[in-house]
Design a protein around this motif. Structure first.
Motif, short mmCIF file in Angstrom:
data_model
loop_
_atom_site.label_atom_id
_atom_site.label_comp_id
_atom_site.label_asym_id
_atom_site.label_seq_id
_atom_site.Cartn_x
_atom_site.Cartn_y
_atom_site.Cartn_z
N SER A 6 26.58 13.86 -19.42
CA SER A 6 27.49 14.23 -20.51
C SER A 6 26.79 15.21 -21.42
O SER A 6 25.57 15.42 -21.31
CB SER A 6 27.90 12.99 -21.31
OG SER A 6 26.79 12.47 -22.00
N SER A 7 27.55 15.80 -22.33
CA SER A 7 26.97 16.79 -23.22
C SER A 7 27.74 16.82 -24.53
O SER A 7 28.92 16.46 -24.57
CB SER A 7 27.05 18.16 -22.55
OG SER A 7 26.57 19.13 -23.46
N SER A 8 27.05 17.20 -25.60
CA SER A 8 27.71 17.40 -26.88
C SER A 8 26.72 18.12 -27.79
O SER A 8 25.57 18.32 -27.42
CB SER A 8 28.10 16.04 -27.50
OG SER A 8 26.96 15.40 -28.00
N GLY A 9 27.19 18.49 -28.97
CA GLY A 9 26.31 19.20 -29.89
C GLY A 9 25.22 18.33 -30.49
O GLY A 9 24.31 18.85 -31.13
N LYS A 10 25.31 17.02 -30.30
CA LYS A 10 24.33 16.17 -30.98
C LYS A 10 23.13 15.80 -30.10
O LYS A 10 22.28 15.02 -30.53
CB LYS A 10 25.01 14.90 -31.52
CG LYS A 10 25.62 14.00 -30.49
CD LYS A 10 26.13 12.71 -31.15
CE LYS A 10 26.77 11.80 -30.14
NZ LYS A 10 28.16 12.16 -29.82
N ILE A 11 23.05 16.36 -28.90
CA ILE A 11 21.93 16.00 -28.02
C ILE A 11 20.62 16.63 -28.51
O ILE A 11 20.62 17.53 -29.34
CB ILE A 11 22.21 16.42 -26.56
CG1 ILE A 11 22.38 17.95 -26.43
CG2 ILE A 11 23.46 15.74 -26.03
CD1 ILE A 11 22.46 18.45 -25.01
N CYS A 42 14.59 26.36 -22.93
CA CYS A 42 15.56 25.47 -23.58
C CYS A 42 16.78 25.29 -22.69
O CYS A 42 17.29 24.18 -22.54
CB CYS A 42 16.01 26.02 -24.94
SG CYS A 42 14.72 26.00 -26.17
N ALA A 43 17.25 26.40 -22.10
CA ALA A 43 18.43 26.32 -21.24
C ALA A 43 18.13 25.44 -20.02
O ALA A 43 18.94 24.59 -19.65
CB ALA A 43 18.84 27.72 -20.80
N LEU A 44 16.94 25.62 -19.43
CA LEU A 44 16.57 24.81 -18.27
C LEU A 44 16.48 23.34 -18.66
O LEU A 44 16.98 22.45 -17.95
CB LEU A 44 15.24 25.31 -17.69
CG LEU A 44 14.75 24.62 -16.42
CD1 LEU A 44 15.74 24.80 -15.28
CD2 LEU A 44 13.37 25.15 -16.01
N ALA A 45 15.85 23.09 -19.82
CA ALA A 45 15.72 21.71 -20.29
C ALA A 45 17.10 21.10 -20.53
O ALA A 45 17.35 19.94 -20.21
CB ALA A 45 14.90 21.66 -21.58
N ALA A 46 18.02 21.91 -21.08
CA ALA A 46 19.37 21.42 -21.36
C ALA A 46 20.08 21.03 -20.07
O ALA A 46 20.78 20.01 -20.02
CB ALA A 46 20.17 22.49 -22.10
N ILE A 47 19.88 21.82 -19.01
CA ILE A 47 20.55 21.54 -17.73
C ILE A 47 20.07 20.20 -17.18
O ILE A 47 20.87 19.37 -16.73
CB ILE A 47 20.30 22.70 -16.75
CG1 ILE A 47 21.11 23.92 -17.20
CG2 ILE A 47 20.65 22.31 -15.32
CD1 ILE A 47 20.61 25.22 -16.66
N ALA A 96 20.48 21.90 -27.51
CA ALA A 96 21.82 21.37 -27.79
C ALA A 96 22.87 22.46 -27.62
O ALA A 96 23.92 22.23 -27.01
CB ALA A 96 21.87 20.78 -29.19
N LEU A 97 22.58 23.66 -28.13
CA LEU A 97 23.56 24.75 -28.04
C LEU A 97 23.84 25.12 -26.58
O LEU A 97 25.00 25.17 -26.16
CB LEU A 97 23.05 25.98 -28.81
CG LEU A 97 23.94 27.22 -28.73
CD1 LEU A 97 25.30 26.98 -29.35
CD2 LEU A 97 23.27 28.43 -29.39
N THR A 98 22.78 25.34 -25.80
CA THR A 98 23.00 25.75 -24.40
C THR A 98 23.66 24.61 -23.62
O THR A 98 24.59 24.86 -22.84
CB THR A 98 21.67 26.15 -23.74
OG1 THR A 98 20.71 25.11 -23.97
CG2 THR A 98 21.12 27.43 -24.31
N GLY A 99 23.22 23.38 -23.87
CA GLY A 99 23.79 22.24 -23.15
C GLY A 99 25.24 21.99 -23.54
O GLY A 99 26.09 21.73 -22.68
N ALA A 100 25.54 22.09 -24.83
CA ALA A 100 26.90 21.82 -25.30
C ALA A 100 27.86 22.88 -24.79
O ALA A 100 28.96 22.57 -24.33
CB ALA A 100 26.94 21.76 -26.83
N VAL A 101 27.43 24.15 -24.83
CA VAL A 101 28.32 25.22 -24.36
C VAL A 101 28.56 25.10 -22.86
O VAL A 101 29.69 25.20 -22.38
CB VAL A 101 27.76 26.62 -24.74
CG1 VAL A 101 28.54 27.71 -24.04
CG2 VAL A 101 27.80 26.80 -26.25
#
Lengths: 315, 318
Positions: free
Chosen positions: A232-237, A219-224, A71-76
């Motif tokens: 879309s993205s947000s802190g709640k993913i 985690c970063a790769l998964a977030a991408i 969530a952090l990497t994706g949201a940022v």
């Protein structure tokens, strides 16, 4: 053939096949190329997290913060692209940098300070989730620029969904790292006998640090892939993704006690969990029963692991 | 296994298939919720289920576990595979669900959004309370309670969100249409009850002559009541208008604190959503935007409303 049955991931393969046959009988909608491709796409994010988690669990640790770090990497990354208008490739770079930095932080506390990984990452579970909301002001960011739509729901050569491509390339590389590099071999050594590993001169601390960095990068790769899939993205993913990721690793035959397991098993485990959910959706099983079923599967998988470990110790 | 047994089994299976009532003529509707299990959503989901039962369709109810968007995405994809005839969905996220909704529409499956709209794609229909109209109902009632030039407190919802903006606009527009010189003292919140309480406390301390308080949601009204109690104000001394028709709101009315409530028709939102999905599955023409309306609850009709809407089951004072 005998060597094949000794592989830790053999059980997961059998489970995938048996469940596949059962679901094909139970639902006329299960066995078709579209649904099978759907399952692989849906499994991709969990599979990427499970890949990094495998390294951590092989050393005898556990990373409970992977959902929050995703969530952090994706949201940022989303915030940088949508709110700040930063180039998407820079945002991808930032996601990996954050993943690595958090991995270093976790790894340092576990390997150098000596805090149990369970505690470091349990704290991280809420710490990184909070930071994900805080850093992005709680906003939902949608309509991501290229290449995200392609990564999330594009098809390579017009046929193979991109999340599947990412997952396959990732697992091929990770199998190579685990089987043919120092990091891979030492991870097993540290997990099965940390003292022994130290005595033969392996720098246990640095390699332990390394596995958390690997998990953070995953985690970063998964977030991408995830934010691409949702456009879309947000802190709640990625709520509770750590449960699915850890379950995938354990279902794949990797021991929660470290030292034993395989990366391919984690892929099978991720597919197995996704098949269970997909099958329950097709069979119209309600939310609460689905939650109960997934929880039960996790407990059974660890149960099997404990029995297997006792047998090994008796030998 | 003997041949006889296999043949017997097959005959039994065929018989069962034949006995299923019109297995092929039946429509299948997928109702996908956002995983919320609070009182409001229990009412919406109950209305949806009831409508499905009444229409005699095959009704599949699935929920996004923990309100997790990626799980809802997967459910929509699985329902496309399941070849359902229509999807009624309460999106976890307006934008995030659109990639899978696009695919459903491309596969010829109509999609009806319930309560929350879907952005970035043209869906079959959107069924929800029209917040501006509902807030107009609240504002019209308030304008009958005060004189031009009076002081009124308005506790807002989140102004970064369309729901909060529309409710405020609907209330203030209706009030100012009758009383152009009314003074509206705003208490800004982000749907937070404590913010409402603190804000109302501060405004009341500075203005002892406030005649009426209106709130963008019932939680804000609960905060306002707490502030009034703290200031030693008696029930009804300052009039209070709630919004939502929630169990807590109607309880406040029965205790004498609230004099009006612009209630959303929660069960109706679910029911109309599913009915619209069924109509779309039958290839009937449906409206792109359906307002399920608001009902002005007053002390005279609160009991009847609570009973008819199903809210009574969640109230303290039945």
């Amino acid at each position: 053939m005998k060597s094949l049955t000794r592989q830790e991931w053999y059980g997961a393969l059998i489970a995938v096949l048996v469940l596949g046959i059962l679901l094909s009988i139970a639902s006329p909608y299960f066995l078709n190329s579209r649904n099978l491709s759907n399952i692989l796409v849906q499994a991709s994010v969990i599979a990427l997290l499970a890949g990094g988690q495998t390294f951590v669990i092989l050393t005898g640790g556990v990373d409970l913060a992977v959902g929050s770090l995703t969530a952090l990497t994706g949201a940022v990354a989303g915030y940088m692209m949508i709110k700040l208008g930063i180039n998407p490739y820079l945002a991808i770079g930032a996601a990996f940098a954050i993943g690595a930095a958090v991995g270093l932080f976790n790894g340092y506390l576990v390997a150098f300070v000596g805090i149990p990984s369970f505690i470091v990452t349990l704290g991280g579970l809420t710490l990184w989730r909070g930071l994900a909301y805080d850093a992005t002001g709680g906003y939902d960011m949608s309509g991501l620029p290229a290449p995200f739509p392609f990564i999330g729901y594009g098809d390579l050569f017009g046929i193979i969904p991109m999340p599947i491509v990412v997952m396959v390339v990732f697992y091929v590389s990770m199998s190579f790292v685990l089987s043919s590099t120092k990091l891979g071999r030492y991870v097993y050594a540290i997990g099965s006998n940390e003292m022994g590993a130290r005595q033969v001169g392996i720098n246990v601390r640095w390699y332990k640090l390394g596995v958390y960095v690997v998990s953070g990068l995953c985690c970063a790769l998964a977030a991408i892939v995830l934010i691409g899939r949702m456009d879309s993205s947000s802190g709640k993913i990625a709520q509770m993704f750590e449960l699915d990721a850890i379950a995938a690793v354990i279902l794949g035959g990797t021991s929660l006690f470290g030292g034993r397991g395989s990366i391919i098993g984690s892929l099978l485990g991720a597919i197995l969990i996704t098949m269970i959910r997909n099958g329950m959706n097709l069979l119209e099983i309600s939310q609460f029963k689905q939650m109960m079923a997934i929880g039960a599967v996790v407990i059974i998988a660890v149960w099997i692991d404990v029995i297997r470990r006792k047998r090994l110790l008796r030998k | 296994m003997s041949f006889k047994k296999i043949a017997g089994g097959m005959a039994f299976a065929m018989l069962t298939v034949c006995m299923m009532p019109n297995a092929h003529a039946e429509l299948t509707i997928a109702y996908i919720t956002n995983g919320n299990t609070n009182e409001g959503w229990t009412l919406i989901n109950g209305g949806a289920k009831e409508a499905g039962k009444k229409a005699g369709v095959k009704f599949i109810e699935l929920a996004a576990e923990k309100g997790e968007l990626s799980k809802q995405l997967a459910i929509v994809e699985d329902m496309i595979t399941r070849k359902v005839d229509a999807i009624a969905i309460a999106p976890v996220d307006s934008a995030g669900i659109s990639p899978s909704v696009k695919r459903a529409l491309a596969a010829g499956i109509p999609v009806v959004a319930i309560d929350t709209n879907i952005t970035g794609v043209k869906i079959t229909s959107y069924v929800a309370t029209d917040n501006i109209k509902a807030a107009n109902v609240q504002g019209n009632w308030a304008s009958g309670q005060v004189k031009d030039g009076d002081k009124v407190i308005y506790v807002t919802g989140d102004q970064g969100q369309s729901t909060g903006q529309e409710r405020k606009k609907g209330f203030i527009d209706a009030l100012k249409a009758k009383h152009p010189h009314i003074k509206v003292l705003e208490v800004a919140t982000t749907w937070d009850q404590t913010q409402a309480q603190n804000g109302v406390e501060a405004v009341l301390r500075a203005n002892s002559d406030v005649k009426l308080i209106a709130c963008a949601w019932d939680g804000g009204a609960l905060g306002a009541v707490a502030a009034m109690k703290g200031a030693g104000i008696k029930p009804g001394q300052i009039k209070l208008a709630g919004f939502d028709g929630s169990p807590g709101g109607l309880d406040m009315m029965k205790e004498g604190w609230q004099q009006a409530n612009a209630a959303q028709m929660l069960a109706k939102i679910g029911a109309v959503g599913v009915e619209t999905a069924i109509a779309a599955a039958k290839k009937q023409k449906v409206e792109a935007r359906i307002d399920t309306g608001a009902f002005l609850v007053l002390p005279s009709n609160v009991d009847k409303f609570a009973k008819d809407s199903g809210v009574a089951q969640f109230m303290k004072m039945k």
